[in-house]
Design an enzyme around this catalytic site. Structure first.
Site, PDB file in Angstrom:
ATOM      1  N   CYS A 126      34.802  47.246  41.955  1.00  0.00           N
ATOM      2  CA  CYS A 126      34.788  45.710  42.151  1.00  0.00           C
ATOM      3  C   CYS A 126      35.998  44.993  41.883  1.00  0.00           C
ATOM      4  CB  CYS A 126      33.373  45.127  41.142  1.00  0.00           C
ATOM      5  SG  CYS A 126      33.413  45.819  39.841  1.00  0.00           S
ATOM      6  N   HIS A 233      33.401  38.223  38.288  1.00  0.00           N
ATOM      7  CA  HIS A 233      34.327  38.895  37.547  1.00  0.00           C
ATOM      8  C   HIS A 233      35.556  37.764  37.688  1.00  0.00           C
ATOM      9  CE1 HIS A 233      32.528  42.263  36.840  1.00  0.00           C
ATOM     10  NE2 HIS A 233      33.066  43.319  37.321  1.00  0.00           N
TER      11      HIS A 233
END
Ligand code: A2P
Length: 331
Positions: A126, A233
Site C-alpha cells: 500500500c 496512509h
C-alpha cells in the site's frame, strides 16, 4: 466473468466488494471465500446475500479471476492451485512481489507488461503504490536519483485485529493486541517485522518494490511509522532529481496525472489528509516545495486510502485491465 474474492470478510476484502460495485465490472458469478471459520456466513453484494465458501470449493468452480487478500502464507499455498485450474490470481500479499517471474503492477504505470501468461499478478504494498503514483510522472520528466520517505501509516493496514486493539484502548477494555505496544496516543516506528539490517520489512518493501516498478537505479531509503489513524496512509517525501525542475511545472505534471489529485494551497490551508482521502480511489499530493538545503531536490506530502488505491482499487483496476485487454478467457 466469474470472480472469487479470497479474504472477503477482511478489511481489504470488504473494500474490494465496494470498489467492484462502483467500477461496474460485469460479474456473472461472485465467489466469496474466507477461512473455514467463516464458511456458511453471508455477505451482501449489490443488495444480494452471498454465502461464504471454502478455498477448495472456489477452486472447483474455476473462476476466471481470483483476488487474494488473506495474507502471505494463504497466497503461497493457494494461489498456485487456482492458477493450475486456469484462474488468473491478483495477489495483495507480499508473497510474489519480488519474484522475477511475477509482475508487480500499478495499472497507470506498468499494466502494459502484462500478458496472458501472467497467472499470478502481484499488487504492490500500500505505501509503495501511493509513492510510485507520484514518483512515476516526475521520474519520466526529471529522472529521480534518490528518494527519502517517512510514512505515517494507518492501523487499517494491519487488518481487523488492529482496529479492535485501538477500539479497546479508546474504551478502556482489555483484549488481544495487534502491536507490541498501545497504538492510541502513540506512534510505533515499527511496521511489519524487523530484518537483520535494522530496517523493517515494510521499509524494505518500499525500497525494493519502488525500484522494481520504476527503475532499479533509483536509490530509496525509508522509515515506516504506524500512527493512530484508522484509515489512510501519509508520506513525507524528499526527492532528488538528476535535472532541475520548475515548481509550477511539477504541479502541472501532477495535476495532469491520472489517479493523482493535487491539493496544494498554503493560503487556504489546502493539503492532503487521511480523513479526507478515506473512501476515495485517488492519491492526493500537496505541500510541494523546493528543498532549500540541496539542489534539484523537492519535498512533498502524499496521502491515500491504503485500503483503496493501496489495495482494493489497484487490484480491481488490474482485473479491469486484464478483462478489457482479453488477457483472461471470458466465461
Ligand atoms: P476469516 O474472516 O474467516 O478469518 P484481515 O486482514 O482484515 O484480518 O482479513 C483477513 C482475511 O483473510 C479474512 O477474510 C480471513 O477470513 C481471511 N483468511 C485468513 N486465513 C485464511 C485462510 N487460511 N483461508 C482463507 N481465508 C483466510
Amino acid at each position: 466473468m466469474k470472480i472469487a474474492i479470497i479474504g472477503a470478510t477482511g478489511l481489504v476484502g470488504g473494500e474490494i466488494l465496494k470498489v467492484l460495485e462502483e467500477f461496474q465490472l460485469e460479474i456473472t458469478e461472485l465467489l466469496l471465500v474466507a477461512s473455514e471459520r467463516s464458511v456458511g456466513k453471508t455477505l451482501t453484494f449489490k443488495g444480494k446475500s452471498h454465502s461464504i465458501i471454502g478455498m477448495q470449493e472456489a477452486i472447483d468452480r474455476k473462476p476466471e479471476i481470483a483476488i487474494f487478500s488473506a495474507g502471505g502464507s494463504t497466497s503461497l499455498e493457494w494461489a498456485p492451485k487456482f492458477a493450475e485450474v486456469g484462474t488468473t490470481v491478483i495477489d495483495n500479499s507480499s508473497a510474489w512481489r519480488m519474484s522475477p517471474d511475477h509482475q508487480l503492477i500499478v495499472p497507470e504505470i506498468n499494466a502494459n507488461l502484462l500478458t496472458d501468461n501472467d497467472k499470478i499478478i502481484a499488487n504492490p504494498n500500500c505505501s509503495t503504490i501511493q509513492l510510485v503514483m507520484v514518483l512515476a510522472p516526475l521520474h519520466a520528466k526529471y529522472k529521480i536519483k534518490r528518494v527519502v520517505v517517512s510514512t505515517y501509516q494507518s492501523i487499517s493496514g494491519t487488518g481487523m485485529k488492529a482496529i479492535i486493539q485501538m477500539r479497546n484502548e479508546k474504551s478502556g477494555e482489555k483484549g488481544e493486541m495487534a502491536y507490541p505496544y498501545p497504538i492510541e496516543e502513540n506512534c510505533l516506528p515499527h511496521c511489519d517485522v524487523f530484518l537483520e539490517n535494522g530496517y523493517t520489512k515494510e521499509e524494505m518493501k518500499l525500497t525494493n518494490e519502488t525500484k522494481k516498478i520504476l527503475d532499479p537505479n533509483i536509490q530509496v531509503t525509508a522509515t515506516a511509522v504506524r500512527v493512530p489513524v484508522s484509515g489512510g496512509h501519509s508520506e513525507a517525501v524528499n526527492i532528488e532529481f538528476e535535472e532541475d525542475f520548475d515548481l509550477n511545472e511539477v504541479r502541472q505534471i501532477l495535476n495532469n496525472t491520472e489517479g493523482v489529485t493535487l491539493k496544494d494551497n498554503p493560503e487556504t490551508n489546502t493539503y492532503p489528509m487521511p480523513l479526507y482521502a478515506k473512501g476515495k480511489n485517488d492519491v492526493f499530493v500537496g505541500r510541494i516545495r523546493r528543498d532549500e538545503s540541496q539542489e534539484n531536490t523537492l519535498n512533498l506530502w502524499i496521502v491515500a486510502d491504503n485500503l483503496r488505491k493501496g489495495a482494493a482499487t489497484n487490484a480491481v483496476q488490474i482485473a479491469q485491465y486484464i478483462i478489457e485487454k482479453q488477457l483472461v478467457p471470458s466465461a
